[in-house]
Design a protein around this motif. Sequence first.
Motif, short mmCIF file in Angstrom:
data_model
loop_
_atom_site.label_atom_id
_atom_site.label_comp_id
_atom_site.label_asym_id
_atom_site.label_seq_id
_atom_site.Cartn_x
_atom_site.Cartn_y
_atom_site.Cartn_z
N TYR A 1 -9.09 11.93 -2.71
CA TYR A 1 -9.58 11.33 -1.95
C TYR A 1 -10.00 12.30 -0.36
CZ TYR A 1 -6.12 6.90 -2.38
OH TYR A 1 -5.05 6.41 -3.16
N GLU A 2 -11.48 11.67 -0.24
CA GLU A 2 -12.29 12.99 0.23
C GLU A 2 -13.32 12.21 1.61
OE1 GLU A 2 -13.67 14.93 2.17
OE2 GLU A 2 -13.47 16.25 0.50
N VAL A 3 -13.07 12.38 2.80
CA VAL A 3 -13.31 11.30 3.79
C VAL A 3 -14.74 12.06 4.72
CG1 VAL A 3 -12.80 12.89 5.96
CG2 VAL A 3 -13.26 10.65 6.01
N ILE B 1 -12.43 8.68 -4.51
CA ILE B 1 -12.39 8.26 -3.48
C ILE B 1 -12.90 8.35 -2.48
CG2 ILE B 1 -11.54 6.05 -2.36
CD1 ILE B 1 -9.07 6.15 -4.98
N LEU B 2 -13.79 8.01 -1.69
CA LEU B 2 -14.50 8.42 -0.91
C LEU B 2 -14.05 6.86 0.83
CD1 LEU B 2 -16.90 10.01 1.11
CD2 LEU B 2 -18.30 7.76 0.48
N GLY B 3 -13.60 7.87 1.30
CA GLY B 3 -13.22 7.33 2.03
C GLY B 3 -11.46 7.99 2.94
N ASP B 4 -10.90 6.83 4.17
CA ASP B 4 -10.19 7.99 5.01
C ASP B 4 -8.66 7.58 3.88
OD1 ASP B 4 -8.06 8.37 6.73
OD2 ASP B 4 -9.21 7.75 9.26
N LEU C 1 -5.98 7.09 5.64
CA LEU C 1 -4.72 6.63 6.28
C LEU C 1 -5.28 5.04 6.38
CD1 LEU C 1 -4.00 8.84 9.68
CD2 LEU C 1 -2.94 8.99 7.41
N GLU C 2 -6.60 4.72 6.13
CA GLU C 2 -6.61 3.38 6.15
C GLU C 2 -6.31 2.62 4.23
OE1 GLU C 2 -11.04 3.27 6.09
OE2 GLU C 2 -11.25 3.79 8.14
N GLN C 3 -6.08 3.49 3.72
CA GLN C 3 -6.26 3.76 2.43
C GLN C 3 -4.33 2.90 2.07
OE1 GLN C 3 -7.12 2.80 -0.53
NE2 GLN C 3 -5.39 2.65 -1.81
N ASN D 1 -2.57 -0.42 1.91
CA ASN D 1 -2.44 -0.62 0.34
C ASN D 1 -0.34 0.04 0.22
OD1 ASN D 1 -4.45 -2.26 -1.27
ND2 ASN D 1 -5.19 0.18 -1.53
N ASN D 2 -0.25 -0.07 1.14
CA ASN D 2 1.13 1.00 1.67
C ASN D 2 1.04 1.70 0.57
OD1 ASN D 2 2.00 -0.69 3.78
ND2 ASN D 2 2.57 -2.25 2.18
N SER D 3 0.54 2.26 -0.58
CA SER D 3 0.62 4.05 -0.92
C SER D 3 -1.07 3.83 -1.93
CB SER D 3 1.60 3.29 -3.00
OG SER D 3 1.56 4.17 -3.21
N LEU D 4 -0.90 5.39 -2.56
CA LEU D 4 -2.38 6.18 -3.08
C LEU D 4 -2.78 6.08 -3.98
CD1 LEU D 4 -2.41 9.27 0.32
CD2 LEU D 4 -3.17 7.09 0.15
#
Length: 270
Positions: free
Chosen positions: A58-60, A84-87, A89-91, A95-98
Amino acid sequence: MINVKAKKRFGQNFLKDDSVLIEIIQSMPHNDNHLVEIGPGLGDLTKKLVKCKDVTAYEVDRDLYSILQKEFQSELESKKLNIILGDVLEQWNKNNSLYNSKYDMIANLPYYIATNIILNAFDDVKCEHIIVMVQKEVADKFTASCGDKEYSSLGVITQLVSKEAKTLIVVPPESFNPPPKVDSAVIYIKKDLDKSVSVGFKKFLKGCFVQPRKKLIKNLSAFHNKKLLIDIFEELNIPETARPHEVDASLYSHIYTKVTNNGREQNATC
Protein backbone atom coordinates in the motif's frame (compact mmCIF):
# COMPACT_ATOMS: atom_id res chain seq x y z
CA MET A 1 19.11 4.27 -5.13
CA ILE A 2 16.65 6.36 -7.14
CA ASN A 3 17.09 10.05 -6.34
CA VAL A 4 13.77 11.15 -4.87
CA LYS A 5 13.23 13.88 -2.31
CA ALA A 6 11.42 12.66 0.81
CA LYS A 7 8.10 14.34 1.59
CA LYS A 8 7.60 15.47 5.17
CA ARG A 9 3.81 15.24 5.00
CA PHE A 10 4.10 11.48 4.44
CA GLY A 11 6.78 11.04 7.10
CA GLN A 12 9.22 9.64 4.54
CA ASN A 13 12.71 8.50 5.57
CA PHE A 14 14.24 6.07 3.09
CA LEU A 15 16.22 3.24 4.66
CA LYS A 16 19.66 2.88 3.05
CA ASP A 17 21.26 0.30 5.37
CA ASP A 18 20.99 -3.08 3.66
CA SER A 19 21.98 -4.95 6.85
CA VAL A 20 18.73 -3.81 8.48
CA LEU A 21 16.73 -5.10 5.52
CA ILE A 22 18.48 -8.45 5.81
CA GLU A 23 17.66 -8.57 9.54
CA ILE A 24 13.99 -7.99 8.75
CA ILE A 25 13.93 -10.73 6.12
CA GLN A 26 15.68 -13.21 8.41
CA SER A 27 13.13 -12.56 11.17
CA MET A 28 10.15 -13.46 8.97
CA PRO A 29 8.25 -16.56 10.15
CA HIS A 30 8.27 -19.65 7.93
CA ASN A 31 4.63 -20.05 6.99
CA ASP A 32 2.22 -19.81 4.06
CA ASN A 33 0.87 -16.39 5.00
CA HIS A 34 0.65 -13.65 2.39
CA LEU A 35 2.84 -10.55 2.91
CA VAL A 36 1.50 -7.01 3.26
CA GLU A 37 3.86 -4.05 3.11
CA ILE A 38 2.78 -0.53 4.04
CA GLY A 39 4.67 2.39 2.53
CA PRO A 40 7.13 0.58 0.23
CA GLY A 41 8.79 3.90 -0.61
CA LEU A 42 11.52 3.28 -3.19
CA GLY A 43 11.05 -0.48 -2.97
CA ASP A 44 14.29 -1.54 -1.27
CA LEU A 45 12.49 -3.85 1.18
CA THR A 46 9.95 -4.83 -1.47
CA LYS A 47 12.72 -6.24 -3.68
CA LYS A 48 13.67 -8.69 -0.94
CA LEU A 49 10.09 -9.53 0.05
CA VAL A 50 8.98 -10.54 -3.46
CA LYS A 51 11.86 -13.04 -3.59
CA CYS A 52 10.27 -14.80 -0.63
CA LYS A 53 6.50 -14.57 -1.19
CA ASP A 54 3.72 -12.77 -3.01
CA VAL A 55 3.29 -9.23 -1.68
CA THR A 56 0.50 -6.68 -1.48
CA ALA A 57 1.88 -3.17 -0.92
CA TYR A 58 0.00 0.00 0.00
CA GLU A 59 1.50 3.33 -1.10
CA VAL A 60 -0.15 6.70 -0.44
CA ASP A 61 2.34 8.82 -2.43
CA ARG A 62 1.26 9.02 -6.07
CA ASP A 63 4.78 9.92 -7.28
CA LEU A 64 6.33 6.91 -5.54
CA TYR A 65 3.51 4.73 -6.81
CA SER A 66 4.46 5.66 -10.38
CA ILE A 67 8.13 4.89 -9.72
CA LEU A 68 7.24 1.52 -8.19
CA GLN A 69 5.05 0.64 -11.16
CA LYS A 70 8.08 0.99 -13.45
CA GLU A 71 10.59 -0.53 -11.02
CA PHE A 72 8.52 -3.67 -10.47
CA GLN A 73 6.91 -4.09 -13.88
CA SER A 74 7.80 -7.78 -14.21
CA GLU A 75 6.68 -8.62 -10.64
CA LEU A 76 3.39 -6.82 -11.24
CA GLU A 77 2.81 -8.67 -14.50
CA SER A 78 3.54 -12.04 -12.89
CA LYS A 79 1.22 -11.19 -9.95
CA LYS A 80 4.08 -11.61 -7.46
CA LEU A 81 3.34 -8.05 -6.40
CA ASN A 82 0.20 -5.94 -6.18
CA ILE A 83 0.63 -2.24 -5.39
CA ILE A 84 -2.45 -0.38 -4.17
CA LEU A 85 -2.47 3.42 -4.29
CA GLY A 86 -4.26 4.88 -1.29
CA ASP A 87 -4.48 5.42 2.46
CA VAL A 88 -4.14 2.13 4.31
CA LEU A 89 -6.34 3.34 7.18
CA GLU A 90 -9.15 3.99 4.70
CA GLN A 91 -8.75 0.43 3.45
CA TRP A 92 -9.18 -0.88 7.00
CA ASN A 93 -12.25 1.31 7.52
CA LYS A 94 -13.74 -0.03 4.33
CA ASN A 95 -12.93 -3.74 4.51
CA ASN A 96 -11.72 -4.42 8.09
CA SER A 97 -8.65 -6.14 6.63
CA LEU A 98 -5.79 -5.47 4.23
CA TYR A 99 -6.00 -8.87 2.56
CA ASN A 100 -8.60 -11.57 1.98
CA SER A 101 -6.73 -14.34 3.81
CA LYS A 102 -4.17 -14.72 6.61
CA TYR A 103 -1.19 -12.40 6.22
CA ASP A 104 1.94 -11.04 7.91
CA MET A 105 2.71 -7.32 7.95
CA ILE A 106 6.32 -6.41 7.12
CA ALA A 107 7.05 -2.69 6.78
CA ASN A 108 9.09 0.40 7.51
CA LEU A 109 6.28 2.55 8.91
CA PRO A 110 6.10 6.35 8.80
CA TYR A 111 6.42 7.68 12.36
CA TYR A 112 3.28 9.82 12.28
CA ILE A 113 0.95 6.91 11.58
CA ALA A 114 2.80 3.90 13.03
CA THR A 115 0.82 3.55 16.27
CA ASN A 116 -2.53 3.64 14.48
CA ILE A 117 -1.34 1.08 11.94
CA ILE A 118 -0.21 -1.38 14.62
CA LEU A 119 -3.44 -0.97 16.60
CA ASN A 120 -5.45 -1.59 13.44
CA ALA A 121 -3.33 -4.67 12.74
CA PHE A 122 -4.21 -5.92 16.24
CA ASP A 123 -7.90 -5.62 15.35
CA ASP A 124 -7.45 -7.27 11.94
CA VAL A 125 -8.25 -10.95 12.49
CA LYS A 126 -6.36 -11.93 9.32
CA CYS A 127 -3.07 -10.35 10.40
CA GLU A 128 -0.92 -12.84 12.34
CA HIS A 129 2.64 -11.48 12.53
CA ILE A 130 3.80 -7.86 12.66
CA ILE A 131 7.42 -7.01 11.82
CA VAL A 132 7.73 -3.26 11.49
CA MET A 133 10.23 -0.48 11.92
CA VAL A 134 8.96 2.41 14.02
CA GLN A 135 10.31 5.21 16.19
CA LYS A 136 12.21 3.59 19.07
CA GLU A 137 10.04 5.36 21.65
CA VAL A 138 6.97 3.75 20.09
CA ALA A 139 8.71 0.37 19.91
CA ASP A 140 9.52 0.58 23.63
CA LYS A 141 5.86 1.23 24.47
CA PHE A 142 4.56 -1.74 22.47
CA THR A 143 7.14 -4.16 23.86
CA ALA A 144 7.22 -2.91 27.49
CA SER A 145 6.36 -5.20 30.39
CA CYS A 146 4.73 -4.46 33.74
CA GLY A 147 7.15 -2.44 35.88
CA ASP A 148 8.97 -0.82 32.95
CA LYS A 149 8.78 2.97 32.90
CA GLU A 150 7.64 2.77 29.25
CA TYR A 151 4.72 0.48 30.18
CA SER A 152 1.48 2.09 28.99
CA SER A 153 -1.88 1.18 27.50
CA LEU A 154 -0.04 0.08 24.34
CA GLY A 155 1.98 -2.44 26.33
CA VAL A 156 -1.14 -3.74 28.07
CA ILE A 157 -2.98 -4.24 24.78
CA THR A 158 0.04 -5.92 23.20
CA GLN A 159 0.37 -8.39 26.05
CA LEU A 160 -3.32 -9.26 25.91
CA VAL A 161 -3.48 -9.90 22.15
CA SER A 162 -0.04 -11.41 21.46
CA LYS A 163 1.97 -14.53 22.13
CA GLU A 164 5.30 -12.74 21.74
CA ALA A 165 6.49 -9.14 21.41
CA LYS A 166 10.11 -8.01 21.24
CA THR A 167 12.54 -5.53 19.73
CA LEU A 168 14.74 -7.11 17.07
CA ILE A 169 17.18 -4.30 16.32
CA VAL A 170 17.74 -0.61 17.09
CA VAL A 171 18.44 1.46 13.97
CA PRO A 172 20.39 4.76 14.21
CA PRO A 173 19.37 7.88 12.25
CA GLU A 174 22.30 7.62 9.82
CA SER A 175 20.75 4.46 8.38
CA PHE A 176 18.15 6.65 6.65
CA ASN A 177 18.01 9.35 4.01
CA PRO A 178 17.14 11.91 5.22
CA PRO A 179 18.16 10.92 8.76
CA PRO A 180 15.38 11.32 11.37
CA LYS A 181 16.14 13.07 14.66
CA VAL A 182 15.68 9.93 16.79
CA ASP A 183 16.55 6.24 16.79
CA SER A 184 14.24 3.71 15.16
CA ALA A 185 13.66 0.06 16.04
CA VAL A 186 12.30 -3.06 14.37
CA ILE A 187 9.74 -4.90 16.49
CA TYR A 188 8.33 -8.40 16.12
CA ILE A 189 4.84 -9.24 17.39
CA LYS A 190 3.16 -12.63 17.05
CA LYS A 191 -0.55 -12.21 17.63
CA ASP A 192 -2.83 -14.67 19.37
CA LEU A 193 -5.60 -14.83 16.78
CA ASP A 194 -8.08 -16.05 19.39
CA LYS A 195 -7.75 -12.87 21.45
CA SER A 196 -8.85 -9.27 20.97
CA VAL A 197 -9.69 -6.16 22.97
CA SER A 198 -12.90 -4.15 22.77
CA VAL A 199 -13.35 -0.46 22.10
CA GLY A 200 -14.68 -0.11 25.64
CA PHE A 201 -11.56 -1.67 27.12
CA LYS A 202 -9.31 0.66 25.10
CA LYS A 203 -11.26 3.63 26.43
CA PHE A 204 -10.93 2.23 29.95
CA LEU A 205 -7.14 1.90 29.55
CA LYS A 206 -6.89 5.48 28.34
CA GLY A 207 -8.42 6.55 31.65
CA CYS A 208 -6.05 4.28 33.58
CA PHE A 209 -2.98 5.94 32.08
CA VAL A 210 -4.32 9.50 31.76
CA GLN A 211 -1.79 10.57 34.41
CA PRO A 212 0.71 7.69 34.37
CA ARG A 213 2.73 8.76 37.43
CA LYS A 214 -0.29 9.14 39.69
CA LYS A 215 -1.92 6.27 41.57
CA LEU A 216 -4.05 4.06 39.34
CA ILE A 217 -6.99 4.22 41.73
CA LYS A 218 -6.93 8.03 41.58
CA ASN A 219 -7.01 7.98 37.77
CA LEU A 220 -9.91 5.54 37.79
CA SER A 221 -11.81 7.49 40.47
CA ALA A 222 -12.49 10.19 37.89
CA PHE A 223 -14.66 7.68 35.98
CA HIS A 224 -15.78 5.07 38.53
CA ASN A 225 -17.06 4.88 42.10
CA LYS A 226 -14.10 4.97 44.49
CA LYS A 227 -15.67 2.62 47.05
CA LEU A 228 -16.23 0.05 44.30
CA LEU A 229 -12.62 0.48 43.15
CA ILE A 230 -11.27 -0.02 46.68
CA ASP A 231 -13.24 -3.26 46.98
CA ILE A 232 -12.02 -4.47 43.57
CA PHE A 233 -8.38 -3.62 44.33
CA GLU A 234 -8.61 -5.46 47.65
CA GLU A 235 -10.16 -8.53 46.02
CA LEU A 236 -7.46 -8.60 43.32
CA ASN A 237 -4.64 -7.94 45.83
CA ILE A 238 -3.65 -4.70 44.11
CA PRO A 239 -2.15 -2.10 46.50
CA GLU A 240 -4.08 1.19 46.52
CA THR A 241 -0.71 2.89 46.06
CA ALA A 242 -0.02 1.11 42.75
CA ARG A 243 0.88 3.28 39.75
CA PRO A 244 -0.48 2.34 36.30
CA HIS A 245 2.85 0.91 35.11
CA GLU A 246 2.97 -1.41 38.14
CA VAL A 247 -0.20 -3.37 37.31
CA ASP A 248 -0.07 -6.48 35.11
CA ALA A 249 -2.08 -6.64 31.88
CA SER A 250 -4.22 -9.54 33.12
CA LEU A 251 -5.24 -7.49 36.16
CA TYR A 252 -6.40 -4.64 33.95
CA SER A 253 -8.69 -7.15 32.25
CA HIS A 254 -10.12 -8.23 35.62
CA ILE A 255 -10.56 -4.63 36.85
CA TYR A 256 -12.39 -3.68 33.64
CA THR A 257 -14.72 -6.66 33.86
CA LYS A 258 -15.58 -5.90 37.49
CA VAL A 259 -16.17 -2.15 37.11
CA THR A 260 -18.33 -2.90 34.08
CA ASN A 261 -20.45 -5.28 36.16
CA ASN A 262 -20.46 -3.33 39.46
CA GLY A 263 -17.94 -5.63 41.13
CA ARG A 264 -19.04 -8.92 39.57
CA GLU A 265 -16.80 -10.67 37.07
CA GLN A 266 -19.23 -11.87 34.42
CA ASN A 267 -20.45 -11.10 30.92
CA ALA A 268 -17.79 -8.48 30.19
CA THR A 269 -14.51 -9.16 28.50
CA CYS A 270 -11.71 -6.92 27.44
